[in-house]
Design a protein around this motif. Structure first.
Motif, PDB file in Angstrom:
ATOM      1  N   PHE A  57      -4.043  18.934   0.218  1.00 11.07           N
ATOM      2  CA  PHE A  57      -4.374  17.523   0.450  1.00 11.07           C
ATOM      3  C   PHE A  57      -3.079  16.726   0.566  1.00 11.07           C
ATOM      4  CE2 PHE A  57      -8.924  17.124  -0.924  1.00 11.07           C
ATOM      5  CZ  PHE A  57      -9.136  18.467  -1.173  1.00 11.07           C
ATOM      6  N   ARG A  58      -3.084  15.791   1.509  1.00  9.53           N
ATOM      7  CA  ARG A  58      -1.926  14.896   1.609  1.00  9.53           C
ATOM      8  C   ARG A  58      -2.361  13.503   1.154  1.00  9.53           C
ATOM      9  NH1 ARG A  58       0.896  12.949   7.259  1.00  9.53           N
ATOM     10  NH2 ARG A  58       2.670  11.852   6.315  1.00  9.53           N
ATOM     11  N   TYR A  73      10.924  15.556   8.890  1.00  9.23           N
ATOM     12  CA  TYR A  73      11.732  16.694   9.351  1.00  9.23           C
ATOM     13  C   TYR A  73      11.376  17.948   8.567  1.00  9.23           C
ATOM     14  CZ  TYR A  73      14.825  13.658  12.055  1.00  9.23           C
ATOM     15  OH  TYR A  73      15.349  12.790  12.974  1.00  9.23           O
ATOM     16  N   ALA A  74      10.606  17.757   7.494  1.00 11.87           N
ATOM     17  CA  ALA A  74      10.301  18.907   6.645  1.00 11.87           C
ATOM     18  C   ALA A  74       9.040  19.621   7.116  1.00 11.87           C
ATOM     19  CB  ALA A  74      10.132  18.448   5.201  1.00 11.87           C
ATOM     20  N   LEU A 203       6.719  16.192  -2.427  1.00 13.65           N
ATOM     21  CA  LEU A 203       6.924  14.776  -2.125  1.00 13.65           C
ATOM     22  C   LEU A 203       7.739  14.695  -0.842  1.00 13.65           C
ATOM     23  CD1 LEU A 203       6.872  11.738  -2.938  1.00 13.65           C
ATOM     24  CD2 LEU A 203       9.006  12.152  -4.172  1.00 13.65           C
ATOM     25  N   ASP A 204       7.082  14.312   0.239  1.00 14.29           N
ATOM     26  CA  ASP A 204       7.777  14.291   1.524  1.00 14.29           C
ATOM     27  C   ASP A 204       8.422  12.921   1.719  1.00 14.29           C
ATOM     28  OD1 ASP A 204       8.776  14.957   3.941  1.00 14.29           O
ATOM     29  OD2 ASP A 204       6.869  15.000   5.005  1.00 14.29           O
ATOM     30  N   ASN A 205       9.546  12.750   1.076  1.00 14.81           N
ATOM     31  CA  ASN A 205      10.261  11.475   1.122  1.00 14.81           C
ATOM     32  C   ASN A 205      11.746  11.825   0.996  1.00 14.81           C
ATOM     33  OD1 ASN A 205      11.676   9.124   0.152  1.00 14.81           O
ATOM     34  ND2 ASN A 205       9.682   8.197  -0.249  1.00 14.81           N
ATOM     35  N   SER A 206      12.550  11.368   1.965  1.00 16.05           N
ATOM     36  CA  SER A 206      13.948  11.812   1.986  1.00 16.05           C
ATOM     37  C   SER A 206      14.890  10.858   1.264  1.00 16.05           C
ATOM     38  CB  SER A 206      14.409  11.997   3.437  1.00 16.05           C
ATOM     39  OG  SER A 206      14.324  10.767   4.114  1.00 16.05           O
ATOM     40  N   LEU A 230       5.194   6.572  -0.659  1.00 15.88           N
ATOM     41  CA  LEU A 230       4.803   7.652  -1.570  1.00 15.88           C
ATOM     42  C   LEU A 230       3.887   8.557  -0.744  1.00 15.88           C
ATOM     43  CD1 LEU A 230       4.795   8.765  -4.538  1.00 15.88           C
ATOM     44  CD2 LEU A 230       2.544   7.719  -4.714  1.00 15.88           C
ATOM     45  N   ASP A 231       4.389   9.696  -0.395  1.00 19.22           N
ATOM     46  CA  ASP A 231       3.695  10.574   0.552  1.00 19.22           C
ATOM     47  C   ASP A 231       3.803  11.980  -0.022  1.00 19.22           C
ATOM     48  OD1 ASP A 231       2.836  12.054   2.712  1.00 19.22           O
ATOM     49  OD2 ASP A 231       4.157  11.093   4.181  1.00 19.22           O
ATOM     50  N   TYR A 232       2.736  12.438  -0.641  1.00 14.96           N
ATOM     51  CA  TYR A 232       2.853  13.755  -1.273  1.00 14.96           C
ATOM     52  C   TYR A 232       1.689  14.672  -0.924  1.00 14.96           C
ATOM     53  CZ  TYR A 232      -0.429  12.756  -5.182  1.00 14.96           C
ATOM     54  OH  TYR A 232      -1.537  12.483  -5.943  1.00 14.96           O
ATOM     55  N   TYR A 233       1.942  15.958  -1.074  1.00 17.27           N
ATOM     56  CA  TYR A 233       0.928  16.979  -0.812  1.00 17.27           C
ATOM     57  C   TYR A 233       0.559  17.626  -2.129  1.00 17.27           C
ATOM     58  CZ  TYR A 233       2.215  16.644   4.133  1.00 17.27           C
ATOM     59  OH  TYR A 233       2.446  16.197   5.407  1.00 17.27           O
ATOM     60  N   PHE A 234      -0.730  17.729  -2.365  1.00 13.16           N
ATOM     61  CA  PHE A 234      -1.213  18.537  -3.483  1.00 13.16           C
ATOM     62  C   PHE A 234      -1.588  19.897  -2.892  1.00 13.16           C
ATOM     63  CE2 PHE A 234      -4.966  20.470  -5.301  1.00 13.16           C
ATOM     64  CZ  PHE A 234      -4.551  20.687  -6.605  1.00 13.16           C
ATOM     65  N   ILE A 235      -1.034  20.957  -3.471  1.00 14.80           N
ATOM     66  CA  ILE A 235      -1.267  22.291  -2.923  1.00 14.80           C
ATOM     67  C   ILE A 235      -1.882  23.162  -4.005  1.00 14.80           C
ATOM     68  CG2 ILE A 235      -0.194  24.275  -1.784  1.00 14.80           C
ATOM     69  CD1 ILE A 235       2.190  22.385  -1.116  1.00 14.80           C
TER      70      ILE A 235
END
Ligand code: GLC
Length: 814
Positions: A57-58, A73-74, A203-206, A230-235
């Protein structure tokens, strides 16, 4: 009223200050379902939930008015069908469920909690905080229980990050301490175990980001960033291996490197001139110490101008490289991003003319000082500049250089790094250094890798980088920067690489022996022993330090160093298979014990022993003058690699480990492919291939992956997977090789299967129904061209030799 006014003002100020401190989305007002997204409108923010997969989930928090300039970029493009999800609204919650996850969204205030399909809690927002922001800083607070925390890439302070706080800001710290943070790489990804269930957060934040795993509090763990979304993925796991596989689906896995990059590599700052490099190469060959790669550090350049050769030190680089290639060596050279400000220098000229350098907001080119003096720096976030950079490698590639070592790309300059207001193209959207800093190394590696692919389309590039961000493994291997020649750093290097392994970077290693200072002979040998199992196996040291070559410490140490470097080459078929597996599903090559034994509470913190590939348990010695160490054996049977002693787990044992030994154990039921030591890795087939069979309780199925070791043809099925099966029944052994998988046809070769712990001399050995002749010794068996066997009573090992020509094989041992 006159008196009241200043008081009111103070109260107002204080409340507004408080209001300006931490803010939260508030209550859910309404929601909208759009394809695989659920948009949640709240009092003060919008929260977007994307269902990427049934277990991924994002979550994005966009506060009111926050511009959404999004380019990751990730994360690689996700070309997968969006999974279906069910959404049920109840009084106080929304329930979003996939086949494996139930996400409970509390409405007032908005909070998220992830449960598995048995309604067992995995991870939930802290009840009082959840998500929020303070000025530009964004946060997410999760309730803490007794979870361990893993990952975050190249970090100090042990495998388990519990009780610690970390930040991500790529930093050049020569001779860093064993608790230093941050260092060169940023991997804002971690994994955790809640009541045995593994999950991950990316956490996709540079921007500079931060992670607190219960440091200084018992309420929550939290993560966030100085700016951005705040942009994160729960895996979801529940296996940590599944989390890693899924993380690999998001940010990519390591493509297979050229096989020679698995060999031993020799480096120092710097070997020069050319005659010295040839002498070094010749010494390796004369001393029969295997080596595949020699490095040229900054002295090979003309005044530290990248993409040039020093005219006196390397007058004819092409001829030198040709000579080295004939001796079986590959040359890798260092490349720094700083381009010397010098109007007579072609790279400077092209960079200025092509508008490839980073600028200040007023349009002037940024200058920073590095090795060559004042420099401009390429803007790798601009597509044109990436292509330009890639094209610069043509000269060196034509000269025969095989790989590139990208350094100083945090980016580092004397006195620190770029000022905040240096601007970048950011794929046309524009961004400042605060956003781009952590991405610089990743993008330099990307530009380099893509440039090399362009220049030699069907050759696997080899890049090694110091700085990076999540996803860097798609382009480059990683080394852990300027470490120190100390026992503390020997242990630290293992822990840092285990952390990288748990963050998607499979191909990593430290400067063996230590970069700063000089190791004692004992320390160097112990580090070489550890290096055998490091995916990247390179010795390196500082300018002016004493020689740090495998023969620099006298004959006895030279013999030991030779023995262990040769062991690396003997294990090559096994290690290369582990690299292949990693390229497929992100399985690390160097694995913390917890990855294989997640439910064993004894290994959750363990970072002084590890698994190399799936079947070897390695317990390096990391203390001075230590000649024994404790080793923990998880449940199951284990064989001592050196003498076949059988040990049953779970138990902890004191294992003798004099300097000529590193404790290694093989899991019962393993089929360990090995080869004879060679001087260097060539493209020839492994011949003879040795398969060491360690009996386990059950039927053992395994396989060996092989390919040409150099091209991308494997991606089109041009590889060969040989499947093996081994079973024991009523004192009979059956070993079979099934039909090969893949389009690559291997020439016939000798195969020697070595059955360990056989128990007694077999009565008969047959190959495809035909009895085999017994040999009088291993040597005679090896010399013979025809099939046969030999039983060694002393070691309790049975050697069976036959020709492996691609046909099915069935061995019966009675
Ligand atoms: C940096 C690198 C180191 C290299 C040196 C000179 O310190 O980390 O590996 O030898 O620069 O290029």
């Amino acid at each position: 009223m006159q008196k009241l006014f200043p008081m009111l003002l103070v109260i107002l100020l204080v409340t507004s200050l408080h209001a300006a401190t931490f803010q939260y989305p508030g209550n859910l007002l309404n929601f909208q379902r759009k394809g695989n997204q659920l948009l949640l409108s709240c009092d003060n923010a919008t929260v977007e939930i994307y269902v990427i997969d049934s277990g991924i989930f994002r979550i994005r928090l966009l506060r009111e008015g926050q511009a959404d300039v999004g380019h990751s970029y990730a994360v690689v493009p996700q070309n997968r069908p969006a999974p279906d999800f069910r959404l049920v609204e109840e009084d106080r919650v929304l329930k979003l469920s996939t086949d494996e996850i139930i996400l409970i969204i509390e409405k007032s205030p908005l909070r998220l909690a992830f449960y598995d399909d048995q309604e067992k809690l995995i991870c939930r927002d802290h009840p009082s905080f959840g998500m929020g922001w303070n000025g530009n800083r964004v946060y997410c607070w999760k309730q803490i229980h007794d979870e361990p925390f893993y990952g975050l890439g190249e970090k100090t302070r042990g495998l388990n990050k519990r009780g610690n706080v970390y930040s991500m800001w790529n930093s050049d710290i020569p001779g860093y301490s064993a608790t230093q943070d941050p260092l060169y790489q940023s991997h804002p990804f971690f994994m955790s175990l809640h009541q045995g269930n593994g999950f991950g957060i990316f956490l996709d934040n540079s921007y500079r980001s931060f992670f607190n795993f219960g440091a200084g509090n018992n309420q929550f763990y939290y993560f966030g960033a100085e700016d951005g979304v705040l942009d994160y993925y729960f895996i979801n796991g529940p296996q940590l291996k599944t989390v890693l596989k899924r993380y690999g689906e998001l940010v990519g896995t390591m493509p297979l490197p050229p096989k020679w990059a698995l060999g031993y590599q020799q480096c120092r700052w710097s070997y020069f001139p050319d005659t010295e490099v040839i002498r070094l190469a010749q010494t390796f060959r004369d001393k029969k110490i295997p080596c595949d790669v020699l490095y040229l550090d900054i002295h090979y350049m003309d005044g530290y101008r990248v993409f040039t050769w020093h005219p006196d030190r390397f007058p004819d680089p092409k001829a030198m490289i040709q000579q080295l290639e004939q001796m079986g060596f590959k040359v890798v050279v260092i490349i720094d991003p700083g381009i010397k400000v010098d109007p007579n220098y072609h790279v400077y000229q092209q960079g200025v003319q092509g508008d490839h350098f980073c600028k200040y907001p007023d349009g002037t080119l940024y200058q920073g000082q590095v090795w060559p003096g004042w420099c401009h720096f390429p803007d790798f976030s601009k597509p044109d500049s990436r292509s330009w950079w890639g094209s610069l490698f043509k000269g060196l590639v034509d000269d025969g250089v095989r790989g590139f070592w990208t350094d100083m790309n945090e980016p580092a300059t004397w006195g620190g790094t770029f000022p905040d207001n240096v601007l970048f193209d950011f794929e046309g959207s524009g961004a400042d250094h605060l956003r781009m800093h952590n991405l610089y190394g990743l993008l330099m590696a990307k530009s380099t890798y893509q440039g090399l692919k362009q220049l030699r389309p069907n050759q696997r590039p080899f890049v090694i980088t110091r700085a990076g961000f999540s996803g860097v493994q798609r382009y480059s291997s990683v080394w852990t920067g300027d470490n120190v020649a100390s026992w503390e750093h020997l242990k630290l290097s293992m822990q840092m690489c285990l952390g990288l392994s748990l963050s998607g970077v499979a191909f990593s290693g430290p400067d063996i022996g230590g970069f700063m200072g000089a190791p004692t002979p004992e320390l160097f040998t112990r580090w070489i022993q550890l290096g055998v199992f490091m995916p990247f196996f390179r010795t390196h040291t500082h300018h002016g330090s004493p020689p740090q070559d495998p023969w620099s410490y006298g004959d006895w140490y030279e013999d030991l160093n030779r023995k262990f470097i040769r062991l690396r080459y003997e294990l090559l078929p096994y290690l290369y298979h582990a690299f292949y597996q990693s390229s497929l599903d992100n399985t690390p090559i160097l694995k913390p014990m917890v990855l294989e034994y997640q439910s064993d509470p004894n290994v959750q913190w363990m970072d002084d022993q590890f698994m190399a590939g799936k079947n070897l348990l390695v317990a390096p010695v990391y203390l001075e003058k230590q000649t024994a160490r404790k080793v923990y054996f998880p449940a199951g049977n284990w064989y001592d690699f050196w003498n076949d002693e059988k040990i049953s787990g779970p138990q902890t044992r004191l294992i003798s480990a004099p300097l000529d030994k590193i404790p290694i154990f093989v899991k019962a039921g393993a089929i360990l492919p090995m080869q004879q030591a060679v001087d260097f890795i060539d493209s020839k087939i492994t011949d003879p291939l040795m398969l060491h069979v360690f009996p386990g309780n059950e039927v053992v199925r395994d396989s060996l992956y092989e390919d040409d070791g150099a091209s991308f043809d494997y991606l089109n099925g041009k590889y060969c997977i040989t499947p093996f099966e081994f079973s024991t029944q009523n004192d009979q052994y059956q070993f079979t090789i099934d039909s090969r998988i893949g389009k690559l046809k291997l020439p016939a070769r000798a195969m020697v299967t070595i059955f360990h712990d056989v128990g007694q001399k077999p009565k008969a050995v047959s190959l495809n129904g035909q009895p085999l002749a017994e040999s009088v010794s291993v040597e005679t068996l090896q010399q013979k061209t025809e099939a046969g066997y030999f039983f060694c009573e002393q070691s309790n090992q049975l050697f069976v030799k036959f020709i492996d020509d691609g046909k099915k094989v069935s061995l019966l041992i009675q």
